[in-house]
Design a protein around this motif. Structure first.
Motif, PDB file in Angstrom:
ATOM      1  N   ARG A 148       2.031   2.936  32.863  1.00 24.33           N
ATOM      2  CA  ARG A 148       2.680   1.641  33.102  1.00 24.33           C
ATOM      3  C   ARG A 148       3.331   1.107  31.825  1.00 24.33           C
ATOM      4  NH1 ARG A 148      -2.412   0.528  36.168  1.00 24.33           N
ATOM      5  NH2 ARG A 148      -1.859   0.968  38.332  1.00 24.33           N
ATOM      6  N   LEU A 149       2.615   1.200  30.717  1.00 18.95           N
ATOM      7  CA  LEU A 149       3.148   0.727  29.444  1.00 18.95           C
ATOM      8  C   LEU A 149       4.396   1.520  29.047  1.00 18.95           C
ATOM      9  CD1 LEU A 149       2.858  -1.092  26.951  1.00 18.95           C
ATOM     10  CD2 LEU A 149       1.409   0.688  25.957  1.00 18.95           C
ATOM     11  N   LEU A 150       4.340   2.833  29.166  1.00 19.45           N
ATOM     12  CA  LEU A 150       5.504   3.660  28.851  1.00 19.45           C
ATOM     13  C   LEU A 150       6.677   3.336  29.762  1.00 19.45           C
ATOM     14  CD1 LEU A 150       3.791   7.108  28.216  1.00 19.45           C
ATOM     15  CD2 LEU A 150       4.964   5.669  26.540  1.00 19.45           C
TER      16      LEU A 150
ATOM     17  N   LEU B 254      10.210   1.889  28.475  1.00 20.22           N
ATOM     18  CA  LEU B 254      11.421   2.628  28.808  1.00 20.22           C
ATOM     19  C   LEU B 254      12.407   1.749  29.568  1.00 20.22           C
ATOM     20  CD1 LEU B 254      12.660   5.487  28.648  1.00 20.22           C
ATOM     21  CD2 LEU B 254      11.767   5.876  30.931  1.00 20.22           C
ATOM     22  N   SER B 255      11.905   0.928  30.463  1.00 19.13           N
ATOM     23  CA  SER B 255      12.767   0.021  31.219  1.00 19.13           C
ATOM     24  C   SER B 255      13.417  -1.014  30.308  1.00 19.13           C
ATOM     25  CB  SER B 255      11.978  -0.690  32.311  1.00 19.13           C
ATOM     26  OG  SER B 255      11.563   0.231  33.289  1.00 19.13           O
ATOM     27  N   ILE B 256      12.646  -1.572  29.383  1.00 16.51           N
ATOM     28  CA  ILE B 256      13.193  -2.574  28.459  1.00 16.51           C
ATOM     29  C   ILE B 256      14.253  -1.944  27.565  1.00 16.51           C
ATOM     30  CG2 ILE B 256      12.638  -4.011  26.450  1.00 16.51           C
ATOM     31  CD1 ILE B 256       9.941  -4.599  27.848  1.00 16.51           C
ATOM     32  N   LEU B 257      13.987  -0.750  27.082  1.00 13.30           N
ATOM     33  CA  LEU B 257      14.946  -0.078  26.208  1.00 13.30           C
ATOM     34  C   LEU B 257      16.218   0.322  26.943  1.00 13.30           C
ATOM     35  CD1 LEU B 257      12.522   2.113  24.088  1.00 13.30           C
ATOM     36  CD2 LEU B 257      13.705   0.013  23.400  1.00 13.30           C
ATOM     37  N   SER B 258      16.145   0.452  28.272  1.00 14.32           N
ATOM     38  CA  SER B 258      17.338   0.803  29.046  1.00 14.32           C
ATOM     39  C   SER B 258      17.943  -0.440  29.703  1.00 14.32           C
ATOM     40  CB  SER B 258      16.993   1.844  30.103  1.00 14.32           C
ATOM     41  OG  SER B 258      16.131   1.279  31.075  1.00 14.32           O
TER      42      SER B 258
ATOM     43  N   PRO C 227      18.237  -0.106  35.112  1.00  9.14           N
ATOM     44  CA  PRO C 227      17.988   1.266  35.575  1.00  9.14           C
ATOM     45  C   PRO C 227      16.506   1.542  35.843  1.00  9.14           C
ATOM     46  CG  PRO C 227      19.501   1.292  33.739  1.00  9.14           C
ATOM     47  CD  PRO C 227      18.978  -0.111  33.851  1.00  9.14           C
ATOM     48  N   GLY C 228      15.627   0.971  35.033  1.00 17.29           N
ATOM     49  CA  GLY C 228      14.196   1.178  35.251  1.00 17.29           C
ATOM     50  C   GLY C 228      13.730   0.596  36.563  1.00 17.29           C
ATOM     51  N   ALA C 229      14.207  -0.605  36.893  1.00 19.18           N
ATOM     52  CA  ALA C 229      13.847  -1.238  38.161  1.00 19.18           C
ATOM     53  C   ALA C 229      14.414  -0.458  39.338  1.00 19.18           C
ATOM     54  CB  ALA C 229      14.346  -2.678  38.186  1.00 19.18           C
ATOM     55  N   LEU C 230      15.623   0.033  39.206  1.00 19.20           N
ATOM     56  CA  LEU C 230      16.252   0.808  40.274  1.00 19.20           C
ATOM     57  C   LEU C 230      15.510   2.125  40.503  1.00 19.20           C
ATOM     58  CD1 LEU C 230      18.601   0.958  42.268  1.00 19.20           C
ATOM     59  CD2 LEU C 230      19.934   2.065  40.481  1.00 19.20           C
ATOM     60  N   VAL C 231      15.140   2.798  39.432  1.00 20.24           N
ATOM     61  CA  VAL C 231      14.388   4.052  39.547  1.00 20.24           C
ATOM     62  C   VAL C 231      13.038   3.801  40.198  1.00 20.24           C
ATOM     63  CG1 VAL C 231      13.219   5.852  38.206  1.00 20.24           C
ATOM     64  CG2 VAL C 231      15.564   5.220  37.672  1.00 20.24           C
TER      65      VAL C 231
END
Length: 63
Positions: free
Chosen positions: A34-36, A40-44, A48-52
């Protein structure tokens, strides 16, 4: 011989069980995954993280 498949977790689910399912598949701690995923979502820039995550929620079978 049973094969281990990628499935959403019901036992360790917070929101849909996607990260917990990935953690169970990889043999990792769900909190670490979850942390990773959040990092990753914040850095992108989050979208895109939410969509994935939504795509995985729909595509991964339930446990």
């Amino acid at each position: 011989m049973a094969t281990k498949g990628l499935k959403r977790s019901k036992s360790n689910a917070v929101l849909g069980g996607v990260c917990a399912g990935i953690a169970e598949y990889l043999g990792w701690d769900a909190g670490r995954v979850r942390l990773l995923y959040v990092l990753l979502s914040i850095l992108s820039v989050a979208f895109p993280g939410a969509l994935v995550y939504l795509i995985l929620w729909v595509a991964m079978p339930a446990e």
